[in-house]
Design a protein around this motif. Sequence first.
Motif, mmCIF file in Angstrom:
data_model
loop_
_atom_site.group_PDB
_atom_site.id
_atom_site.type_symbol
_atom_site.label_atom_id
_atom_site.label_comp_id
_atom_site.label_asym_id
_atom_site.label_seq_id
_atom_site.Cartn_x
_atom_site.Cartn_y
_atom_site.Cartn_z
ATOM 1 N N GLY A 15 0.799 -1.216 0.000
ATOM 2 C CA GLY A 15 0.000 0.000 0.000
ATOM 3 C C GLY A 15 0.835 1.271 0.000
ATOM 4 N N ASP A 20 -1.401 -2.977 -2.724
ATOM 5 C CA ASP A 20 -1.943 -3.694 -1.573
ATOM 6 C C ASP A 20 -3.054 -4.607 -2.065
ATOM 7 O OD1 ASP A 20 -2.502 -4.539 0.953
ATOM 8 O OD2 ASP A 20 -3.078 -2.584 1.739
ATOM 9 N N ASP A 131 0.711 3.852 4.724
ATOM 10 C CA ASP A 131 -0.507 4.223 4.002
ATOM 11 C C ASP A 131 -1.774 4.049 4.840
ATOM 12 O OD1 ASP A 131 -2.046 1.442 2.640
ATOM 13 O OD2 ASP A 131 -0.206 1.259 3.772
ATOM 14 N N SER A 132 -1.632 3.686 6.114
ATOM 15 C CA SER A 132 -2.825 3.414 6.919
ATOM 16 C C SER A 132 -2.705 4.050 8.299
ATOM 17 C CB SER A 132 -3.012 1.899 7.083
ATOM 18 O OG SER A 132 -2.005 1.376 7.941
ATOM 19 N N ARG A 134 -3.046 2.444 10.953
ATOM 20 C CA ARG A 134 -2.274 1.472 11.744
ATOM 21 C C ARG A 134 -0.779 1.812 11.680
ATOM 22 N NH1 ARG A 134 -4.318 -3.070 9.525
ATOM 23 N NH2 ARG A 134 -2.847 -2.914 7.822
ATOM 24 N N ASP A 135 -0.287 2.158 10.471
ATOM 25 C CA ASP A 135 1.114 2.559 10.312
ATOM 26 C C ASP A 135 1.402 3.830 11.108
ATOM 27 O OD1 ASP A 135 1.708 0.482 8.401
ATOM 28 O OD2 ASP A 135 0.768 1.705 6.843
ATOM 29 N N GLN A 153 -4.646 2.288 1.755
ATOM 30 C CA GLN A 153 -5.913 2.216 2.465
ATOM 31 C C GLN A 153 -6.656 3.541 2.537
ATOM 32 O OE1 GLN A 153 -5.766 0.075 6.159
ATOM 33 N NE2 GLN A 153 -4.315 -1.415 5.352
ATOM 34 N N LEU A 154 -5.949 4.644 2.443
ATOM 35 C CA LEU A 154 -6.597 5.956 2.534
ATOM 36 C C LEU A 154 -6.525 6.720 1.208
ATOM 37 C CD1 LEU A 154 -5.319 6.867 6.103
ATOM 38 C CD2 LEU A 154 -7.613 6.128 5.469
#
Length: 195
Positions: A15, A20, A131-132, A134-135, A153-154
Motif C-alpha cells: 500500500g 496492496d 498508508d494506513s 495502523r502505520d 488504504q486511505l
Amino acid sequence: MPVRIPRLLVVDRDGTLSRDPEDYVHGPEDWEPLPGALEALARLNEGGWRIVVASNQTGLGRGLFDMATLNAVHARMHRMLAQAGARVEAVFFCPHAPDEGCDCRKPAPGLFLQVARRFGVAPQQLVAVGDSMRDVQAALAAGCETHLVLTGQLAAWRGGGRPPELPAAVACHDDLAALADTLLARPAQGEEGAA
C-alpha cells in the motif's frame, strides 16, 4: 566530536511501496511496486537517505504462505529496487496473526523499536511512512517523525484531502514521490542540535 543526524526512513510495504492486494501477497508474482515508488526511493538513496522496510506479514501467522515464499517476494522486491537504482538495507516484519498479542504487529510500535536498536539510533531519529492509520499509530507510539501517503488504504483522500482522524503532527503526501520531494528539500545534513 559532533554526531551526524541519521537520515533513516522506515517504509511500509503493501500500500506504500507496492500495491496492496485484497487477498495478501501469496508469492513473488503478486508483488508489484506502485508507479514511481522505486524511483522515489532511488532519489532518496542518492540524497543520502538509508531505507528499511517494516511490514505486518499476518499471512505467515495464518499459514497462508511460508518463510521461503516471503523470502522470494522480498528477493523480487530487492531485484526491482536495484533495477531502479534503489536500495533497501533491511526488511523488518511481524510474522504474527492478530490474536497472538505480540508487540511488533502495527499499530504496536515494536517494529520501529527493532529498527532503532538495529541501527543504533533513538526511535525519535527515525522517519516513518505508511498508508494506513495502523502505520501512523505505530510510528507515533514509537516516537518517530511520521508521514502518511495516500496510495493504499486511505487513497480516497488523494489529491488534496486529509483524513480527519489523522493527527496534526503527521504530514500527508499523495505518494512516495511527493514524500521524497519533501525530504530532499530539507537543508543539508547538519550536526545534532543544529537548527
